[in-house]
Design an enzyme around this catalytic site. Structure first.
Site, PDB file in Angstrom:
ATOM      1  CG  ASP A 124       2.848  -4.897   3.550  1.00 16.11           C
ATOM      2  OD1 ASP A 124       2.623  -4.743   4.846  1.00 16.11           O
ATOM      3  OD2 ASP A 124       2.738  -3.953   2.955  1.00 16.11           O
TER       4      ASP A 124
ATOM      5  CE  LYS B 211       9.149   6.911   9.879  1.00 15.42           C
ATOM      6  NZ  LYS B 211       9.289   6.121   8.674  1.00 15.42           N
TER       7      LYS B 211
ATOM      8  CG  ASP C  33       7.234  -7.115  12.131  1.00 10.20           C
ATOM      9  OD1 ASP C  33       8.096  -6.348  12.224  1.00 10.20           O
ATOM     10  OD2 ASP C  33       6.118  -6.842  12.962  1.00 10.20           O
TER      11      ASP C  33
ATOM     12  CG  PHE D 265       3.801  11.938   0.343  1.00 13.09           C
ATOM     13  CD1 PHE D 265       3.805  11.671  -0.736  1.00 13.09           C
ATOM     14  CD2 PHE D 265       4.394  13.201   0.871  1.00 13.09           C
ATOM     15  CE1 PHE D 265       4.872  12.190  -1.696  1.00 13.09           C
ATOM     16  CE2 PHE D 265       5.465  13.839   0.016  1.00 13.09           C
ATOM     17  CZ  PHE D 265       5.428  12.927  -1.482  1.00 13.09           C
TER      18      PHE D 265
ATOM     19  CG  LEU E 212       4.658   6.751   0.865  1.00 16.64           C
ATOM     20  CD1 LEU E 212       5.869   7.291   1.811  1.00 16.64           C
ATOM     21  CD2 LEU E 212       4.337   7.848  -0.019  1.00 16.64           C
TER      22      LEU E 212
ATOM     23  CE1 TYR F 261       5.793   8.026  11.011  1.00 17.69           C
ATOM     24  CE2 TYR F 261       6.048  10.304  11.190  1.00 17.69           C
ATOM     25  CZ  TYR F 261       5.916   9.271  10.503  1.00 17.69           C
ATOM     26  OH  TYR F 261       6.041   9.070   9.247  1.00 17.69           O
TER      27      TYR F 261
ATOM     28  CB  THR G 137       0.135   7.374   3.018  1.00 19.92           C
ATOM     29  OG1 THR G 137       0.327   8.030   4.375  1.00 19.92           O
ATOM     30  CG2 THR G 137       1.119   8.095   2.102  1.00 19.92           C
TER      31      THR G 137
ATOM     32  CB  SER H 129       8.798  11.323   8.594  1.00 19.91           C
ATOM     33  OG  SER H 129       7.639  12.350   8.982  1.00 19.91           O
TER      34      SER H 129
ATOM     35  CB  SER I 144      -1.003   0.150   1.299  1.00 18.86           C
ATOM     36  OG  SER I 144       0.032   0.079   2.263  1.00 18.86           O
TER      37      SER I 144
END
Length: 254
Positions: free
Chosen positions: A36, A164, A59, A193, A17, A160, A195, A147, A15
């Protein structure tokens, strides 16, 4: 680097990107393996693309599962490109609205997927690439996904943003580490984005986020990320770099 005689691996390729990146590799006729989760649409996506694409469920933090996927890729040709898109988010505050400390479990889970998973894919893919025959001075290229939150994480994004930022920090070190092996390492840092991560938000929130982008004033398209990934593969002088693709946005605190 010409990867037409090799293979490619894309994590999170079912899915967003990752899926767009798989499509770009398929346009070039490159056999591609999607890594995935078993619960993803990976098998369906691979079937829709046809014989060039295979799905290997895992994973990204699982060394055995990732290695098995790399075996599949190598059966189709030397792995010349790996694009690591798999990731996750969670809302965690340092202290919540009631004064309770933020969830350590949620923080750890995000860091494990986004940072530990990135290193796991990086190290295992690199270990295959260093044995490839050199082609015009290159053996392979690995692209990770950072990110803009690595620099401008918003309130609630602490796991997050931290994960990143870790990806950004790894990029130059890994590139230097693998330079003598002729393997390049770069990262892409997307802004806002369109997503599946953003799909869980209301249209009102999505429209508000898009309006923050100076130009073009919209969400980024997954195809634009994928085009940049393929350019990095092609351009031998891109190494050790994290490239922002964000329409000049600088995220506000909230």
């Amino acid at each position: 680097m010409d990867i037409s005689q090799g293979s490619a691996v894309v994590t999170g390729g079912a899915s967003g990107l990752g899926l767009a990146t798989v499509a770009e590799f398929v346009k070039r006729g490159v056999p591609t393996v999607i890594i995935d989760l078993p619960t993803s649409a990976g098998a369906q996506v691979a079937a829709e693309f046809g014989e060039l694409v295979s799905f290997s469920p895992s994973d990204v933090t699982d060394p055995v599962g990732v290695d098995a996927a790399l075996d599949v890729a190598e059966s189709k040709g030397p792995i010349r490109a790996t694009v690591h898109c798999a990731g996750r988010g969670a809302t965690v505050r340092v202290v919540d609205r009631d004064g309770n400390p933020g969830s350590l479990e949620d923080y750890e889970a995000v860091v494990r997927t986004n940072l530990i998973g990135s290193f796991n894919v990086l190290r295992l893919a690199a270990a295959r690439m260093v044995f490839n025959e050199s082609e015009e001075g290159e053996r392979g290229v690995i692209i990770m996904t950072a990110s803009v939150a690595a620099w401008e994480g918003q309130i609630g994004q602490i796991p997050y943003a931290a994960s990143k930022a870790g990806v950004v920090g790894m990029t130059i070190v890994a590139a230097r580490d693998l330079a003598r092996k002729q393997v390049r390492v770069n990262s892409i840092a997307p802004g806002i984005f369109d997503t599946p991560i953003l799909a869980r938000h209301s249209q009102e929130i999505r429209d508000g986020l898009a309006a923050q982008v100076p130009h073009p004033s919209r969400m980024g398209r997954a195809s634009e990320f994928a085009q940049l990934a393929l350019h990095i593969v092609d351009n031998a002088m891109l190494n050790g770099e994290t490239i922002r693709i964000d329409g000049a946005i600088r995220m506000a605190a909230r």
